[in-house]
Design a protein around this motif. Structure first.
Motif, short mmCIF file in Angstrom:
data_model
loop_
_atom_site.label_atom_id
_atom_site.label_comp_id
_atom_site.label_asym_id
_atom_site.label_seq_id
_atom_site.Cartn_x
_atom_site.Cartn_y
_atom_site.Cartn_z
N LEU A 45 0.88 -1.28 0.16
CA LEU A 45 0.09 0.03 -0.04
C LEU A 45 0.78 1.09 -0.13
CD1 LEU A 45 -3.25 0.65 0.04
CD2 LEU A 45 -2.76 0.86 2.60
N PHE A 55 -6.08 9.42 3.58
CA PHE A 55 -6.62 8.41 2.52
C PHE A 55 -6.33 7.26 2.77
CE2 PHE A 55 -6.98 12.73 0.62
CZ PHE A 55 -8.20 12.78 0.89
N MET A 56 -4.93 7.12 2.77
CA MET A 56 -4.19 5.93 3.27
C MET A 56 -4.55 5.23 4.68
SD MET A 56 0.08 4.93 3.28
CE MET A 56 0.17 5.73 2.01
N ASN A 58 -7.85 5.68 5.66
CA ASN A 58 -8.93 4.87 5.72
C ASN A 58 -8.89 3.66 4.81
OD1 ASN A 58 -10.49 6.73 7.13
ND2 ASN A 58 -10.60 8.46 5.16
N ASP A 59 -7.94 3.48 3.93
CA ASP A 59 -7.85 2.41 3.05
C ASP A 59 -7.25 1.02 3.75
OD1 ASP A 59 -7.88 1.18 0.50
OD2 ASP A 59 -5.77 1.57 0.02
N LEU A 60 -6.23 1.59 4.49
CA LEU A 60 -5.66 0.70 5.67
C LEU A 60 -6.67 0.13 6.52
CD1 LEU A 60 -2.14 1.76 6.94
CD2 LEU A 60 -2.87 -0.52 5.92
N ARG A 61 -7.55 0.81 7.16
CA ARG A 61 -8.77 0.49 7.83
C ARG A 61 -9.76 -0.71 7.19
NH1 ARG A 61 -8.37 5.55 10.30
NH2 ARG A 61 -7.64 5.39 12.36
N ARG A 62 -10.10 -0.12 5.79
CA ARG A 62 -10.99 -1.10 5.04
C ARG A 62 -10.20 -2.39 4.70
NH1 ARG A 62 -10.84 -2.08 0.01
NH2 ARG A 62 -9.33 -0.43 -0.43
N ARG A 63 -9.05 -2.18 4.40
CA ARG A 63 -8.03 -3.57 4.05
C ARG A 63 -7.97 -4.67 5.29
NH1 ARG A 63 -4.76 -2.96 -0.64
NH2 ARG A 63 -4.04 -5.09 -0.38
#
Length: 120
Positions: A45, A55-56, A58-63
């Protein structure tokens, strides 16, 4: 008769102790597997970036929800940003609570274990 009850009690406690140790050993092996998976996930990532932005995160939490929580590998987790180049991850799996600090510098990801507790 009394001695046979004591012997049965002793063997029951011994078997319970062995089973609890096997479960704990399995959880500790799973923690090292999860740490490796976290490092590879964050390395993919981050890429060329040297910092974590909103944004990263949020993307980490989603992943993390997809990879660990929904797959029931981790019971619960916390992910928060310390500063631009550091994040902290705290997760619980089985009887083990693990806290990690992830550092990025020069597109290199380093995972440091801060705290590992065994919960009863």
């Amino acid at each position: 008769m009394f001695y046979s009850i004591l012997i049965a009690l002793f063997f029951t406690m011994l078997i319970g102790f062995i089973i609890e140790n096997l479960i704990l050993n399995f959880d500790l092996k799973r923690v090292s597997y999860i740490n490796d998976k976290i490092k590879s996930l964050i390395s993919k990532l981050v890429g060329d970036k040297k910092y974590f932005d909103i944004f990263m995160m949020n993307d980490l939490r989603r992943r993390f929800n997809e990879e660990f929580l929904n797959a029931k590998i981790v019971d619960e987790f916390e992910l928060y940003k310390v500063d631009d180049s550091r994040i902290r991850i705290k997760y619980m799996t089985g009887y083990v609570v693990e806290e990690l600090e992830v550092l990025t510098n020069e597109s290199n990801v380093e995972v440091k274990e801060i705290n590992k507790k065994i919960v009863d």
